[in-house]
Scaffold this motif. Structure first.
Motif, PDB file in Angstrom:
ATOM      1  N   SER A 331       0.837  -1.199   0.000  1.00  0.00           N
ATOM      2  CA  SER A 331       0.000   0.000   0.000  1.00  0.00           C
ATOM      3  C   SER A 331       0.880   1.260   0.000  1.00  0.00           C
ATOM      4  O   SER A 331       0.400   2.365  -0.251  1.00  0.00           O
ATOM      5  N   TYR A 332       2.155   1.094   0.287  1.00  0.00           N
ATOM      6  CA  TYR A 332       3.100   2.206   0.179  1.00  0.00           C
ATOM      7  C   TYR A 332       3.872   2.128  -1.156  1.00  0.00           C
ATOM      8  O   TYR A 332       4.828   2.863  -1.367  1.00  0.00           O
ATOM      9  N   GLY A 333       3.480   1.185  -2.015  1.00  0.00           N
ATOM     10  CA  GLY A 333       4.195   0.985  -3.274  1.00  0.00           C
ATOM     11  C   GLY A 333       5.602   0.496  -3.041  1.00  0.00           C
ATOM     12  O   GLY A 333       6.540   0.863  -3.742  1.00  0.00           O
ATOM     13  N   GLN A 334       5.763  -0.359  -2.029  1.00  0.00           N
ATOM     14  CA  GLN A 334       7.108  -0.817  -1.660  1.00  0.00           C
ATOM     15  C   GLN A 334       7.128  -2.327  -1.416  1.00  0.00           C
ATOM     16  O   GLN A 334       6.097  -2.941  -1.160  1.00  0.00           O
ATOM     17  N   THR A 335       8.324  -2.878  -1.441  1.00  0.00           N
ATOM     18  CA  THR A 335       8.501  -4.247  -0.958  1.00  0.00           C
ATOM     19  C   THR A 335       8.814  -4.128   0.533  1.00  0.00           C
ATOM     20  O   THR A 335       9.183  -3.048   1.002  1.00  0.00           O
ATOM     21  N   VAL A 336       8.695  -5.225   1.248  1.00  0.00           N
ATOM     22  CA  VAL A 336       8.940  -5.156   2.690  1.00  0.00           C
ATOM     23  C   VAL A 336      10.418  -4.860   2.971  1.00  0.00           C
ATOM     24  O   VAL A 336      10.788  -4.346   4.018  1.00  0.00           O
ATOM     25  N   LEU A 337      11.251  -5.118   1.987  1.00  0.00           N
ATOM     26  CA  LEU A 337      12.693  -4.925   2.187  1.00  0.00           C
ATOM     27  C   LEU A 337      13.067  -3.458   2.349  1.00  0.00           C
ATOM     28  O   LEU A 337      14.008  -3.125   3.062  1.00  0.00           O
ATOM     29  N   THR A 338      12.320  -2.578   1.679  1.00  0.00           N
ATOM     30  CA  THR A 338      12.612  -1.155   1.865  1.00  0.00           C
ATOM     31  C   THR A 338      11.626  -0.540   2.860  1.00  0.00           C
ATOM     32  O   THR A 338      11.928   0.447   3.504  1.00  0.00           O
ATOM     33  N   TYR A 339      10.460  -1.127   2.970  1.00  0.00           N
ATOM     34  CA  TYR A 339       9.444  -0.566   3.873  1.00  0.00           C
ATOM     35  C   TYR A 339       9.831  -0.761   5.336  1.00  0.00           C
ATOM     36  O   TYR A 339       9.723   0.137   6.148  1.00  0.00           O
ATOM     37  N   GLN A 340      10.288  -1.954   5.662  1.00  0.00           N
ATOM     38  CA  GLN A 340      10.638  -2.241   7.062  1.00  0.00           C
ATOM     39  C   GLN A 340      11.770  -3.282   7.048  1.00  0.00           C
ATOM     40  O   GLN A 340      11.554  -4.456   7.299  1.00  0.00           O
ATOM     41  N   PRO A 341      12.992  -2.811   6.720  1.00  0.00           N
ATOM     42  CA  PRO A 341      14.093  -3.759   6.481  1.00  0.00           C
ATOM     43  C   PRO A 341      14.437  -4.625   7.688  1.00  0.00           C
ATOM     44  O   PRO A 341      14.964  -5.718   7.522  1.00  0.00           O
ATOM     45  N   SER A 342      14.099  -4.134   8.898  1.00  0.00           N
ATOM     46  CA  SER A 342      14.507  -4.932  10.062  1.00  0.00           C
ATOM     47  C   SER A 342      13.419  -5.900  10.500  1.00  0.00           C
ATOM     48  O   SER A 342      13.580  -6.613  11.482  1.00  0.00           O
ATOM     49  N   SER A 343      12.296  -5.955   9.780  1.00  0.00           N
ATOM     50  CA  SER A 343      11.210  -6.841  10.213  1.00  0.00           C
ATOM     51  C   SER A 343      11.532  -8.298   9.900  1.00  0.00           C
ATOM     52  O   SER A 343      12.352  -8.604   9.025  1.00  0.00           O
ATOM     53  N   ALA A 344      10.839  -9.171  10.628  1.00  0.00           N
ATOM     54  CA  ALA A 344      11.060 -10.600  10.406  1.00  0.00           C
ATOM     55  C   ALA A 344      10.719 -10.981   8.973  1.00  0.00           C
ATOM     56  O   ALA A 344      11.370 -11.837   8.367  1.00  0.00           O
TER      57      ALA A 344
END
Ligand code: ADP
Ligand code: MG
Length: 365
Positions: A331-344
């Motif tokens: 929904s932010y037009g992002q992959t999780v790698l750039t959206y929240q790089p430290s997430s599981a």
């Protein structure tokens, strides 16, 4: 024969049912001539004037609020244990800066599972971004008219934007329509728009209809070397998925850790066998990735065991946890790698990408 008795009736506008009638005693039913009931034609104009709720003239438009959204099942709804702790040995920084080994030949993955919502798109975009962040050159071909992969890679896809439809249907050159994704250097996407929805039917009458994508991709890769290509399929085994199965050399099946997970896979395996025998000898199911693993449920662990039992060599050791951050990122037009790089979620996709890259080199060695 007896003539029917004279009856009196009035029809209530908006109900379409006789109000205040005398009933024909021989029929036991209001004796109303058919044409009287067709009040809508006669009074339609008046109804549209009196209010749109009575007679809708246009299909309703659902307003979608602009901007990113947080997932509804956020912390307050799910106990925090939903997010599995990242493995102690891995941090986003340590993983994202690792440079990954390139395969000797481009690896073309078809990400397929005719079940919808199992994580095909999420897996395609996040693995693609993880491999690209590892220094490899990656292309994602969005074959789903929904265009979710295109969105998640930060590329807008209004109707009419040339992309997969033009390449598959009109034989357009792939290089003319690929777009750079802002998510990582050397990450490109062939966008899909809603126009692709018609392709499934239009393809039926085209000659060599299952080879369209293969031809386009081959000629693209000759001039534009890529290490990895991900073909993100729609949730069906139609002609678009068939094009992808013919164009690819490896299949990656994301399997959601829930009941029914393996049911659709049986049908997919049958299709793969068919394609292998008739259309693409090179095709092999090389990778199975367990997605949306919820560590709190016994069911998820049981399904994971069952999948590993069926596909011992193919299933990656890394499992993708169910993660709020993964589902929010698009929904932010992002992959999780750039959206929240430290997430599981980000760390698990980085790890899965490393495993895939390592396997690619070991197998070709
Ligand atoms: P498919 O492409 O197979 O239809 P998607 O990748 O679009 O499936 O995923 C379906 C939904 O599940 C999406 O809303 C996505 O954000 C969400 N989702 C996918 N993977 C995860 C995950 N690991 N944790 C939480 N939600 C996920
Ligand atoms: Mg999808």
């Amino acid at each position: 024969m007896l003539a029917p008795p004279e009856v009196e009736y009035r029809v209530t506008p908006g109900i379409g049912w006789p109000l205040c009638v005398e009933v024909d005693p021989r029929i036991g039913w209001p004796n109303v001539p058919r044409e009287t009931l067709d009040w809508t034609a006669a009074l339609g104009a008046e109804f549209t004037r009196t209010g749109p709720t009575v007679m809708a003239t246009a299909s309703p438009v659902i307003e979608i609020p602009p901007g990113p959204r947080r997932a509804r099942f956020d912390e307050d709804e799910f106990p925090p244990a939903a997010e599995v702790d990242p493995p102690a040995h891995a941090t986003a920084e340590s993983l994202a800066t690792v440079s990954l080994p390139a395969p000797s030949l481009p690896r073309v993955f078809v990400v397929a599972n005719q079940k919808g919502g199992v994580g095909k798109t999420t897996t395609s975009v996040n693995l693609a971004a993880a491999l690209a962040l590892g220094g490899l050159s990656v292309l994602v071909v969005d074959l789903d008219p929904q265009g979710n992969a295109t969105t998640a890679l930060g590329v807008d896809h209004p109707a009419g934007l040339p992309g997969t439809y033009e390449v598959v249907m009109s034989g357009a050159t792939l290089a003319d329509h690929v777009v750079d994704s802002p998510e990582a250097p050397n990450l490109k996407v062939l966008p899909a728009t809603i126009d692709l929805a018609g392709a499934e039917i239009e393809l039926v009458s085209i000659v060599a209809r299952e080879n369209r994508l293969k031809r386009a991709l081959r000629s693209y890769l000759q001039d534009n070397p890529a290490d990895y290509v991900f073909l993100d399929c729609p949730p069906s085994l139609g002609l678009l998925t068939l094009n992808a199965l013919v164009a690819a050399n490896e299949i990656l099946v994301p399997i959601q850790c829930e009941y029914y997970a393996l049911e659709g896979v049986t049908q997919l395996l049958r299709t793969i066998d068919l394609v292998k025998g008739e259309l693409n000898n090179e095709l092999r199911l090389s990778t199975v990735l367990l997605t949306m693993f919820d560590g709190r449920t016994k069911l998820a662990a049981q399904v994971a065991d069952e999948v590993r039992h069926h596909f011992p060599a193919e299933t990656l050791p890394t499992v993708i946890p169910r993660s709020v951050r993964i589902s929010e990122a698009p929904s932010y037009g992002q992959t999780v790698l750039t959206y929240q790089p430290s997430s599981a979620g980000a760390i698990s996709y980085l790890e899965a990408a490393q495993e895939i890259a390592r396997r690619g080199v070991e197998e070709s060695a």
